[in-house]
Design a protein around this motif. Structure first.
Motif, mmCIF file in Angstrom:
data_model
loop_
_atom_site.group_PDB
_atom_site.id
_atom_site.type_symbol
_atom_site.label_atom_id
_atom_site.label_comp_id
_atom_site.label_asym_id
_atom_site.label_seq_id
_atom_site.Cartn_x
_atom_site.Cartn_y
_atom_site.Cartn_z
ATOM 1 N N UNK A 71 0.844 -1.194 0.000
ATOM 2 C CA UNK A 71 0.000 0.000 0.000
ATOM 3 C C UNK A 71 0.880 1.244 0.000
ATOM 4 N N UNK A 72 0.555 2.190 -0.890
ATOM 5 C CA UNK A 72 1.289 3.444 -0.977
ATOM 6 C C UNK A 72 2.391 3.449 -2.018
ATOM 7 N N UNK A 73 2.740 2.279 -2.588
ATOM 8 C CA UNK A 73 3.807 2.231 -3.590
ATOM 9 C C UNK A 73 3.391 2.993 -4.848
ATOM 10 N N UNK A 74 4.280 3.852 -5.384
ATOM 11 C CA UNK A 74 3.986 4.501 -6.660
ATOM 12 C C UNK A 74 4.233 3.511 -7.798
ATOM 13 N N UNK A 75 3.235 3.306 -8.632
ATOM 14 C CA UNK A 75 3.345 2.310 -9.695
ATOM 15 C C UNK A 75 2.835 2.858 -11.015
ATOM 16 N N UNK A 76 3.229 2.166 -12.076
ATOM 17 C CA UNK A 76 2.705 2.407 -13.416
ATOM 18 C C UNK A 76 2.072 1.104 -13.873
ATOM 19 N N UNK A 102 -1.303 -5.792 -18.183
ATOM 20 C CA UNK A 102 -0.318 -6.480 -19.006
ATOM 21 C C UNK A 102 1.063 -6.316 -18.375
ATOM 22 N N UNK A 103 1.316 -5.142 -17.781
ATOM 23 C CA UNK A 103 2.604 -4.862 -17.139
ATOM 24 C C UNK A 103 2.372 -3.941 -15.942
ATOM 25 N N UNK A 104 3.113 -4.193 -14.874
ATOM 26 C CA UNK A 104 3.056 -3.374 -13.662
ATOM 27 C C UNK A 104 4.498 -3.124 -13.228
ATOM 28 N N UNK A 105 4.807 -1.884 -12.885
ATOM 29 C CA UNK A 105 6.158 -1.580 -12.422
ATOM 30 C C UNK A 105 6.165 -0.398 -11.473
ATOM 31 N N UNK A 106 7.189 -0.332 -10.653
ATOM 32 C CA UNK A 106 7.337 0.816 -9.760
ATOM 33 C C UNK A 106 7.688 2.057 -10.576
ATOM 34 N N UNK A 107 7.163 3.201 -10.146
ATOM 35 C CA UNK A 107 7.464 4.482 -10.780
ATOM 36 C C UNK A 107 8.761 4.999 -10.160
ATOM 37 N N UNK A 108 9.889 4.785 -10.855
ATOM 38 C CA UNK A 108 11.178 5.139 -10.261
ATOM 39 C C UNK A 108 11.495 6.622 -10.388
ATOM 40 N N UNK A 109 10.552 7.435 -10.903
ATOM 41 C CA UNK A 109 10.750 8.885 -10.829
ATOM 42 C C UNK A 109 10.489 9.381 -9.408
#
Length: 196
Positions: A71-76, A102-109
């Motif tokens: 919970x709270x993780x910034x994702x795309x 289709x794809x989930x990833x952390x928003x590393x910005x």
């Protein structure tokens, strides 16, 4: 073919829920996407309206989402948008916006993330003693690279140069050569004939 593909950037709003179904693993969580705008009066960025999406992940993506997201993780999230309208008790219309991911990833910005490959089952015949090839060093040397290939790509150590895979001997490959062009014949010169 006529699917609405979206890419939503937001925060994980609920802890992912995992289920092991007959068709494979499945996971879902709520994604909060909040717009931001520049408030001129306060001279600061301000939160705008928040949209909530239910994100569905299947198979390996579901397993990896459970191990990676909190919970709270910034994702795309990239996937197919599906808007459903249902009749529920006490409500006229209940609408939900789902994303079949289709794809989930952390928003590393907005932070850092450390990627780890998930374990895959070994193919038949491949044991734990199979030789592993070293990973190439993709780091750029400090102070700049020396040599003719500086700045053009990764530098390999002598023991890290990938070995070429030979072609099978049973399948000879014919390489076409340049086509032979016929030589042009020199034009014959005709002598004028004297008429008497």
């Amino acid at each position: 073919m006529n699917e609405t593909m979206v890419c939503a950037v937001g925060n994980v709003a609920t802890q992912p829920v995992y289920r092991d179904l007959a068709a494979g693993a499945s996971a879902r969580f709520r994604l909060a996407v909040t717009s931001r705008y520049w408030d001129r009066e306060k001279a600061t960025w301000t939160d705008g309206h928040t949209n909530f999406f239910t994100v569905w992940a299947n198979r390996q993506l579901a397993t990896n989402a459970m191990a990676s997201l909190n919970v709270g993780d910034p994702v795309m999230v990239q996937g197919r948008l599906k808007v459903r309208t249902e009749q529920r008790e006490g409500q006229q219309n209940w609408t939900s916006a789902d994303i079949d991911a289709v794809a989930i990833g952390h928003d590393i910005s907005r932070g850092t993330s450390a990627f780890r490959r998930s374990g895959r089952p070994d193919p038949a015949g491949a044991g734990a003693g199979a030789p592993t090839r070293p990973e190439p060093d993709w780091e750029t040397p400090a102070g700049g690279a020396t040599g003719s290939g500086a700045g053009t790509g990764p530098e390999f150590e002598p023991d890290q140069v990938p070995t070429p895979v030979p072609a099978p001997a049973s399948a000879p490959v014919a390489v076409p050569g340049p086509a032979a062009k016929p030589k042009p014949k020199p034009a014959r010169r005709r002598e004028p004939v004297a008429v008497t």
